[in-house]
Design an enzyme around this catalytic site. Structure first.
Site, PDB file in Angstrom:
ATOM      1  N   ASP A  60       0.892  -1.159   0.000  1.00 11.99           N
ATOM      2  CA  ASP A  60       0.000   0.000   0.000  1.00 11.99           C
ATOM      3  C   ASP A  60       0.930   1.207   0.000  1.00 11.99           C
ATOM      4  O   ASP A  60       1.644   1.453   0.985  1.00 11.99           O
ATOM      5  CB  ASP A  60      -0.882  -0.027   1.253  1.00 11.99           C
ATOM      6  CG  ASP A  60      -1.811   1.184   1.312  1.00 11.99           C
ATOM      7  OD1 ASP A  60      -1.563   2.183   0.593  1.00 11.99           O
ATOM      8  OD2 ASP A  60      -2.767   1.137   2.102  1.00 11.99           O
ATOM      9  N   SER A 139       0.073  12.960 -15.302  1.00 15.16           N
ATOM     10  CA  SER A 139      -1.087  13.034 -16.203  1.00 15.16           C
ATOM     11  C   SER A 139      -1.006  14.362 -16.955  1.00 15.16           C
ATOM     12  O   SER A 139      -0.331  15.297 -16.486  1.00 15.16           O
ATOM     13  CB  SER A 139      -2.372  13.002 -15.363  1.00 15.16           C
ATOM     14  OG  SER A 139      -3.481  13.423 -16.126  1.00 15.16           O
ATOM     15  N   TYR A 152      -7.742  15.510  -8.237  1.00 14.23           N
ATOM     16  CA  TYR A 152      -6.847  14.661  -9.037  1.00 14.23           C
ATOM     17  C   TYR A 152      -5.782  15.511  -9.729  1.00 14.23           C
ATOM     18  O   TYR A 152      -4.590  15.187  -9.688  1.00 14.23           O
ATOM     19  CB  TYR A 152      -7.688  13.890 -10.059  1.00 14.23           C
ATOM     20  CG  TYR A 152      -6.897  12.967 -10.968  1.00 14.23           C
ATOM     21  CD1 TYR A 152      -6.450  11.718 -10.514  1.00 14.23           C
ATOM     22  CD2 TYR A 152      -6.603  13.321 -12.287  1.00 14.23           C
ATOM     23  CE1 TYR A 152      -5.736  10.864 -11.344  1.00 14.23           C
ATOM     24  CE2 TYR A 152      -5.891  12.478 -13.118  1.00 14.23           C
ATOM     25  CZ  TYR A 152      -5.458  11.252 -12.645  1.00 14.23           C
ATOM     26  OH  TYR A 152      -4.758  10.402 -13.477  1.00 14.23           O
ATOM     27  N   LYS A 156      -1.637  15.432  -9.455  1.00 17.26           N
ATOM     28  CA  LYS A 156      -0.749  15.148 -10.592  1.00 17.26           C
ATOM     29  C   LYS A 156       0.224  16.306 -10.830  1.00 17.26           C
ATOM     30  O   LYS A 156       1.345  16.099 -11.284  1.00 17.26           O
ATOM     31  CB  LYS A 156      -1.574  14.823 -11.835  1.00 17.26           C
ATOM     32  CG  LYS A 156      -2.341  13.496 -11.708  1.00 17.26           C
ATOM     33  CD  LYS A 156      -1.393  12.328 -11.421  1.00 17.26           C
ATOM     34  CE  LYS A 156      -2.091  10.995 -11.312  1.00 17.26           C
ATOM     35  NZ  LYS A 156      -1.191   9.874 -11.027  1.00 17.26           N
TER      36      LYS A 156
HETATM   37  P1  NAD Z   1      -6.124   1.548 -12.636  1.00 15.35           P
HETATM   38  O1  NAD Z   1      -7.143   1.984 -11.646  1.00 15.35           O
HETATM   39  O2  NAD Z   1      -6.566   0.749 -13.789  1.00 15.35           O
HETATM   40  O3  NAD Z   1      -4.971   0.748 -11.855  1.00 15.35           O
HETATM   41  C1  NAD Z   1      -4.403   1.305 -10.696  1.00 15.35           C
HETATM   42  C2  NAD Z   1      -3.706   0.224  -9.880  1.00 15.35           C
HETATM   43  O4  NAD Z   1      -3.206   0.870  -8.707  1.00 15.35           O
HETATM   44  C3  NAD Z   1      -4.634  -0.895  -9.411  1.00 15.35           C
HETATM   45  O5  NAD Z   1      -4.014  -2.154  -9.626  1.00 15.35           O
HETATM   46  C4  NAD Z   1      -4.826  -0.624  -7.924  1.00 15.35           C
HETATM   47  O6  NAD Z   1      -5.030  -1.794  -7.153  1.00 15.35           O
HETATM   48  C5  NAD Z   1      -3.495   0.050  -7.578  1.00 15.35           C
HETATM   49  N1  NAD Z   1      -3.581   0.867  -6.363  1.00 15.35           N
HETATM   50  C6  NAD Z   1      -4.563   1.754  -6.004  1.00 15.35           C
HETATM   51  N2  NAD Z   1      -4.303   2.257  -4.796  1.00 15.35           N
HETATM   52  C7  NAD Z   1      -3.127   1.699  -4.375  1.00 15.35           C
HETATM   53  C8  NAD Z   1      -2.330   1.820  -3.213  1.00 15.35           C
HETATM   54  N3  NAD Z   1      -2.700   2.609  -2.172  1.00 15.35           N
HETATM   55  N4  NAD Z   1      -1.179   1.110  -3.135  1.00 15.35           N
HETATM   56  C9  NAD Z   1      -0.802   0.297  -4.145  1.00 15.35           C
HETATM   57  N5  NAD Z   1      -1.521   0.119  -5.267  1.00 15.35           N
HETATM   58  C10 NAD Z   1      -2.668   0.818  -5.377  1.00 15.35           C
HETATM   59  O7  NAD Z   1      -5.358   2.863 -13.110  1.00 15.35           O
HETATM   60  P2  NAD Z   1      -4.557   3.176 -14.465  1.00 15.35           P
HETATM   61  O8  NAD Z   1      -5.481   3.817 -15.421  1.00 15.35           O
HETATM   62  O9  NAD Z   1      -3.742   2.012 -14.849  1.00 15.35           O
HETATM   63  O10 NAD Z   1      -3.625   4.354 -13.937  1.00 15.35           O
HETATM   64  C11 NAD Z   1      -2.298   4.143 -13.508  1.00 15.35           C
HETATM   65  C12 NAD Z   1      -1.672   5.500 -13.246  1.00 15.35           C
HETATM   66  O11 NAD Z   1      -1.724   6.296 -14.431  1.00 15.35           O
HETATM   67  C13 NAD Z   1      -2.377   6.321 -12.158  1.00 15.35           C
HETATM   68  O12 NAD Z   1      -1.429   7.031 -11.414  1.00 15.35           O
HETATM   69  C14 NAD Z   1      -3.245   7.268 -12.968  1.00 15.35           C
HETATM   70  O13 NAD Z   1      -3.553   8.441 -12.262  1.00 15.35           O
HETATM   71  C15 NAD Z   1      -2.355   7.525 -14.163  1.00 15.35           C
HETATM   72  N6  NAD Z   1      -3.079   7.987 -15.354  1.00 15.35           N
HETATM   73  C16 NAD Z   1      -4.037   7.233 -15.937  1.00 15.35           C
HETATM   74  C17 NAD Z   1      -4.714   7.693 -17.058  1.00 15.35           C
HETATM   75  C18 NAD Z   1      -5.794   6.909 -17.748  1.00 15.35           C
HETATM   76  O14 NAD Z   1      -6.491   7.466 -18.621  1.00 15.35           O
HETATM   77  N7  NAD Z   1      -5.990   5.645 -17.453  1.00 15.35           N
HETATM   78  C19 NAD Z   1      -4.388   8.951 -17.574  1.00 15.35           C
HETATM   79  C20 NAD Z   1      -3.399   9.711 -16.966  1.00 15.35           C
HETATM   80  C21 NAD Z   1      -2.739   9.218 -15.851  1.00 15.35           C
END
Ligand code: NAD
Length: 254
Positions: A60, A139, A152, A156
């Site tokens: 975590d 992001s 959010y 970021k």
């Molecule tokens: P997702 O929700 O699909 O996956 C996130 C993962 O993080 C999950 O496996 C979850 O279990 C884990 N997680 C959550 N809280 C946690 C904690 N406290 N400790 C450890 N693990 C934890 O998200 P994603 O879309 O794959 O995004 C990944 C990263 O990319 C994030 O930081 C997100 O903000 C960033 N991001 C995503 C997008 C998008 O469009 N998907 C765009 C810009 C940035």
């Protein structure tokens, strides 16, 4: 010969989405991967599928003790830590007027305190073996006004500044560690799916999502981000430090 052969990489939030794609890509290019997540089932399934050169650690990212244990387990098992991908994150929809302080603190603990602690504890571990590469997942929301995602965006933006601070710190210390951040637009992951599901249920959420300009540029694949992670992790980027890479189909450019 893989592009990251014999490197040891710890990826947070690697049970699904961008973290999973990054772990797969790093593993395919020869790295040993430490899949770190609060999702035990998903993380363990990925490690079982990858086979050799893969370890799951329950982490975590909000817990400093858990970070210390995860990094110690990595170094105990594989002798080094070369790459940290601070990817774990959560999203929260809400404007500045309707986001509570409690919600801000909750998202901040994962999205900001997580990478902060990761950098803090990875630096001494990486420095012991001559350096490494830290990759922070930010992001496009770090650069642009994103009214539907007030908390959010703030987190970021903090990750962007953290990246530049860590990059500069490591350069001053001459410890061989680089730190860069990735700034994706909309990517096809469970996080985005959850927002789409919310929008199907709530007209207000649908309208807020419609007004989120970066999503009008189309949706990228997790591999688009994973390829950049491999680049930053590899020695191909050895002169790249403190850079902020957008992966957004030209959204920020326009
Ligand atoms: P997702 O929700 O699909 O996956 C996130 C993962 O993080 C999950 O496996 C979850 O279990 C884990 N997680 C959550 N809280 C946690 C904690 N406290 N400790 C450890 N693990 C934890 O998200 P994603 O879309 O794959 O995004 C990944 C990263 O990319 C994030 O930081 C997100 O903000 C960033 N991001 C995503 C997008 C998008 O469009 N998907 C765009 C810009 C940035």
């Amino acid at each position: 010969m893989g592009r990251v052969n014999s490197k040891v990489a710890l990826i947070t939030g690697a049970a699904q989405g961008l973290g999973e794609a990054s772990a797969r890509a790093l593993h395919q290019q020869g790295a040993t991967v430490v899949v770190a997540d609060v999702n035990l089932k998903g993380g363990q399934a990925l490690v079982a599928e990858l086979g050799d050169r893969a370890l799951f650690v329950e982490l975590d990212v909000t817990s400093e003790a858990a970070w210390q244990t995860a990094i110690a387990a990595t170094v105990d098992q594989f002798g080094r830590l070369d790459v940290l991908v601070n990817n774990a994150g959560i999203v929260l929809m809400g404007t500045i007027e309707d986001t509570s302080l409690e919600d801000l603190r909750r998202i901040q603990s994962v999205n900001v305190e997580g990478p902060f602690l990761g950098c803090k504890h990875a630096i001494p571990a990486m420095a012991q073996t001559g350096g490494g590469s830290i990759i922070n997942m930010s992001s496009v929301a770090a650069f642009s006004g994103t009214p539907a995602f007030a908390a959010y965006s703030a987190t970021k933006g903090a990750v962007r500044s953290l990246t530049q601070t860590v990059a500069t710190h490591c350069k001053q210390r001459n410890n061989g560690i680089r730190c860069n951040s990735i700034h994706p637009g909309g990517m096809d992951t469970p996080m985005l799916e959850s927002l789409m599901t919310l929008a199907e249920k709530s007209p207000m959420a649908a309208e807020m999502l419609m007004q989120t300009a970066e999503l009008s540029e189309g949706i990228g694949k997790p591999e688009d981000v994973a390829n950049a992670v491999v680049y930053f992790a590899s020695d191909e980027s050895s002169f790249v430090n403190g850079s902020l890479l957008t992966i957004d189909n030209g959204f920020m450019a326009s």
